[in-house]
Design a protein around this motif. Structure first.
Motif: not given
Length: 220
Positions: A15-28
């Motif tokens: 889940a983290a890999e997908e969210l970070f990939a799409v939104n950026g690290i700081d936005a999640v």
């Protein structure tokens, strides 16, 4: 850790890999990661990883052992006088082969591209990759095979190549997900090998110190 715990941990990493990939690290947020993983425990990241930095560290080096093993295998198959493209192939193909092995959609290339913008995490992942004996030898031999190019120019070109390889792979990963491209990671890999070889060995028309510190095409 029991089977249930390992499954929950894996779901959080995915889940983290997908969210970070799409939104950026700081936005999640950690809470958003937990929700995307399908858990009602909003403290799941802290419970399984202790801290956000540890989550990022584990995620950034998640497949490093596999790619290092493949890199070592390719390095051992090379002759002592291996040409520059063959040395770069041993460096780049393990990363590209790993991307090819992932289901569609995958997020790995876009995630790794994102962590380049987080200095502390990028440093951890780069140091881990550089610590591989196979990578150390490949970097040394690649620079030696580049011809009469000064170290400072090689360092500068290598820093550009690292970003270029990740950017091309991240863009291709997104295009495969969108159905714009049929997956052909082997073709992408050899395109990158040729491009990197051309840049590293290109004539130097104006000597200068673009970068003072060593860098390389370190890939996860």
């Amino acid at each position: 850790m029991g089977q249930h715990g390992e499954k929950a941990r894996g779901a959080l990493l995915d889940a983290a890999e997908e969210l970070f990939a799409v939104n950026g690290i700081d936005a999640v947020s950690n809470r958003r990661v937990a929700e995307h993983a399908g858990t009602a425990n909003h403290s799941a990241v802290a419970y399984h990883f202790g801290s956000r930095d540890e989550l990022l560290r584990i995620l950034s080096t998640r497949h490093l052992q596999e790619t290092n093993r493949r890199r070592t295998e390719l390095l051992r198959s090379l002759p002592a006088d291996a040409a520059l493209p063959d040395l770069l192939a041993a460096m780049i193909l393990p990363w590209v082969e790993h991307l090819a092995s992932l289901p569609v959609p995958s997020w790995r290339a876009r995630f790794v591209s994102q962590i380049r913008n987080v200095p502390s995490v990028h440093a951890v992942s780069t140091d881990a990759a550089a610590a591989s004996p196979a990578m150390e030898e490949l970097v040394r031999r690649t620079h030696a095979a580049a011809g009469n190019v000064t170290p400072s120019v090689l360092y500068g070109r290598s820093s550009i190549l690292g970003g270029m390889v990740l950017s091309v792979c991240a863009d291709y990963e997104a295009r495969v997900q969108d159905g714009v491209e049929e997956p052909n990671w082997t073709g992408v890999g050899y395109f990158l090998i040729d491009a990197c070889a051309g840049m590293l060995a290109a004539p130097v028309t104006h000597p200068g110190d673009f970068l003072a510190q060593p860098s390389s095409v370190y890939l996860l």
